[in-house]
Structure formats: structure tokens, C-alpha cells
Write an enzyme that holds these catalytic residues in place. Sequence first.
Site, PDB file in Angstrom:
ATOM      1  N   CYS A 120      -6.748 -11.909 -28.759  1.00  0.00           N
ATOM      2  CA  CYS A 120      -6.889 -12.762 -29.945  1.00  0.00           C
ATOM      3  C   CYS A 120      -8.025 -13.767 -29.797  1.00  0.00           C
ATOM      4  O   CYS A 120      -8.315 -14.509 -30.729  1.00  0.00           O
ATOM      5  CB  CYS A 120      -5.584 -13.491 -30.213  1.00  0.00           C
ATOM      6  SG  CYS A 120      -4.154 -12.416 -30.061  1.00  0.00           S
TER       7      CYS A 120
ATOM      8  N   HIS B 254      -4.203 -14.750 -39.645  1.00  0.00           N
ATOM      9  CA  HIS B 254      -4.632 -14.499 -38.272  1.00  0.00           C
ATOM     10  C   HIS B 254      -5.062 -13.043 -38.083  1.00  0.00           C
ATOM     11  O   HIS B 254      -4.365 -12.256 -37.449  1.00  0.00           O
ATOM     12  CB  HIS B 254      -3.489 -14.881 -37.310  1.00  0.00           C
ATOM     13  CG  HIS B 254      -3.818 -14.756 -35.860  1.00  0.00           C
ATOM     14  ND1 HIS B 254      -5.105 -14.882 -35.346  1.00  0.00           N
ATOM     15  CD2 HIS B 254      -3.022 -14.511 -34.786  1.00  0.00           C
ATOM     16  CE1 HIS B 254      -5.063 -14.715 -34.020  1.00  0.00           C
ATOM     17  NE2 HIS B 254      -3.827 -14.473 -33.666  1.00  0.00           N
TER      18      HIS B 254
END
Lengths: 385, 129
Positions: A83, A333
Amino acid sequence: MRDVAVIGVGMAKWGELWDKALRDVFVETALLAIDDAGVDHIDSMYVGCMSSGLFVGQEHLASLLADYLGIAPVPAARVETACASGGLAFRQGWMEVALGQSDIVLVSGIEKMTDVTGDGATYALGTAADQEYEGYHGITFPGLYAMMARRHMHDYGTTREQLAQVAVKNHRHGAMNPLAQFPFEVTIDQVKSSVMIADPLRILDCSPITDGAAAVVICPLDRAKTLGDKPPVKMVGSGHATDTIALHARPDITWLSATERAAEAAYKMAGVKPDQIDLAEVHDCFTIAEICVTEALGFVDRGKGGQAVESGFTALGGTIPVNTSGGLKSKGHPVGATGVAQIVELTKQLRGDAGDRQVEGARVGLAQNMGGSGGSTLVHILEAT
Amino acid sequence: MSSPRYWREIPQRYRLEAGKCTDCGNIHFPPRLVCSACSGRQFETVKLSDEGTVFTYTIIRVAPSQFVDQAPYAVGIVELDDGVRISAQIADVDLDALEIGQRVRIEFRLIQNEGEAGIICYGYKCVPA
Ligand SMILES: [Zn+2]
């Protein structure tokens, strides 16, 4: 080393973009950044992406995207650190310009996560944990952060209420960001009564599954002054660090040591201290994450992250506003895009261009982007010119 | 799960085999080729303690597909009596009564039925001591 500046930013509306292909999501966003910068060519490009292979079955991503943006044959590279891939792309782009290898570099991040089912997304995201010694036992990502939350509550008395306040704050900020996936406010009661995912974390403690991209154009600072019509934003600090990939292997599972190390490096390079930061975009993949991150960045003392959100210290109007964009929680996200989107928000804020959510007089901004349960972290510090 | 991937981890999953650094004494589970504490490269094989305490835990309510039949289930990080921490399911426990500090011991159990490759996956779970 040359000084480097951000001269253009691009981001389009995030959400479930079923009608758009990954390559089109990228090109649309990259063109916004190129037009914002006012440049007529790109010398090189980096793209951060965690797992286009698992999410859409496409690798060899950088060449595909350079081709569809019409900039081939320039060099293009895709970088990955879960991420934190977007933050890493920004660091690689900065180094390339700083070293004099290229002048105008496009840095982007992207993830297209909704082409797979929910279980497919859980599987792809789960590969950022230790597959053989965490995932094998049925531990999910919400599960890992839930175990951090449980321990933080045990060690420091952090409350269920304080976790909820992170979500409430970031949604309040995100409601002022029209590009956010979920630009609306939520209440403490809504968070505390939402569906339980992994005790004590509920669905409104978790960042969503999102399709989206973000892009910035960077160049040498002295050249930035002659390009475009917007004030350049200077890159003054960069740090990158790693930690064990398995959460259980860390001596203190609530202390994000990769964030501490990356921040130390970035603060040192920038010559600033935590109390000189005017605003920060941090990796609130779960509410507990923002609490732990504000501690590891040195904004508050160890164990005080819960109290910081409760007192308004990290809210817009507070001492160090955190996640004015809405954060991962409200803005969305798309994992590979997140680190670059943080740079987009800081640039808008440091240009004085952030609309209703503008931090008055913002001069210095920090971005913290992490992978997995904290096994990798990028920290960047930007300054208004 | 491919069969080589499963087969390689059998010494750890069936027999709890860990690597003890002969230079600094740190125990690594799974074994490593380089000691992360002292950079040593010599290890002896030791078996992990099979009892310990719950260091943290959660209840997984939304599970990956191969665990859906078991949900909700408890997982935790358990600190074994030799100081090594592992992640594992905590089985045969009242989900509402589980707490940090609870004593547990390791048992050999079925972990998951992995559909695609047809492999039935075994390993360690913790149960109340
Ligand atoms: Zn050693």
C-alpha cells in the site's frame, strides 16, 4: 543533488469505476497533472501499483500506461511496496530528477480494485501480510489492525470512542473533498453500531475498496519557476524504512518503527521538527492506524494518539490537522494510488488551493504512506515556495 | 495452495521446528538463513514451547473464502513460554470470554480445506490450557 519541486497535480473522482478500464483511469488522471503543470512533454515516468496482476490480471503495467498516455518510448517503471507503492514511486521520481538523470518526471499511482469480488480483493490485499504465517491461519488485514487496536487499548487505555473519532474527523474533512469516494459525514454512533469486521474494528473503522489514480509532475526547482503559472511546491525531505512483515515478530506491535525511522530521515533532510509541521496526510487504512502513526511521527507522545484525536489536536483547526483530504477512510484507498494522492493534497494545501478544507497559512506538509501492517513506510515533507 | 508450497512448511506446521541462533541464542520461527538479531548464520533446530499466553487477539467475523465455514473464529498473537511469538487461531474458546494474558497450549488441528488444489491443510492452533 538538485532541488526538486512539484509543479502539477491530478486526481479525478474516486469510487467504483466499473465503466472505465485501468488504462483509461490512469490516462485521465495523468493528463490532469500534465495540464496542471503546463508541460509539453515527459522525460520519464514512475507508477506505484500494488497488484494489477491480482486485481485485473495485468502486469507489465508501466509500458502499457506509457503507451496509452502517448509518451512511449520514454522510460517507465512500476514500483511496488504494497500500500506504500505510491509513496515509493514519488521517492524514485524525486531521486531521478535530483540526480540529474531526467528533468520532467510524471509520478503516478493507481489501483483498480472492484473488478474482482470482495473475496478476490481480500485475497489480493492479504498478500501484503506473511502468507505462510499469518494468512494461512485465516488472519485478514482488518484482523491484524484489530490486534494492534486491542493491544493499544490494553496498554494505553485507548477507547472505542477514540477509534470512532478518527473516522468521524476524516469523514468531516472528506465531506469537503468532492473527489472523495464517500464525501459525507458520519456520527460516532454510526461508527460504533456499524457491522463488526474483526473486534473491535467495525466496517466504519476500515478504509474502503476503491478504483482510482493520482498523478504529479515534478522537475528541478530552478526550472519550476519558468514552467506553468502555479507556485511550485518544494520537496524538502524524504525517508523510507522497513520492518518485519509479520506483525507478531515485532517487539511492540503498536509501535510503527518503520514510520519512526522514515520520519527521522525525512525530518533530518528537511531540517524540521515534528512541531513545525502545519498539516499531514497519513495512512489511516484503519482508525487505529492513524492513532499509531501520529505517535510514531512524533506529533504526540507514545500512547497519546487516541487523546490527540479526542481533543481535536489532529482536526482541521487543530494544532496539526491530519488527513484534510478525508484520508483513506473517506477519500478512498486505491492502494497503489494512495501515496501519490497524499502528495496531491499537500500540494493543493501548500499552494493555498484546497478550498473549504484549506489549512490557513500552511507552509510545511508531511505525507506518511505505509504498506501492510507497517512493514514498509515512506515519509515525505513538502514546503511552500 | 500448491502442494510444494504446502509441503515445504510441514516441519513448522506439524512439528513446530524453529531455528536457534548458535551465536546469540535467538529463536526464529520459521527458521531463517540469517539471524535478524546478530547476523549469525549458524542455527540448531529446536522445537517451540507448546504453551504460552495470549498477547493480543481478535474475532474474525468476515473471513476469507476458505475459512467462511469457521467464522466467527478467534485469532491471536500468542507469546510462547520460550519467548517466541506466533500468530494462530484460538479454538475451543468462548469468544466473549477470551482475554489478553489467558493461558493456551498448542494442538495439531485442521486449518483449512483449500478447494482448488484439493489439499487439506493442517497445522497448529491454540486452545485454552
Ligand atoms: Zn543471532
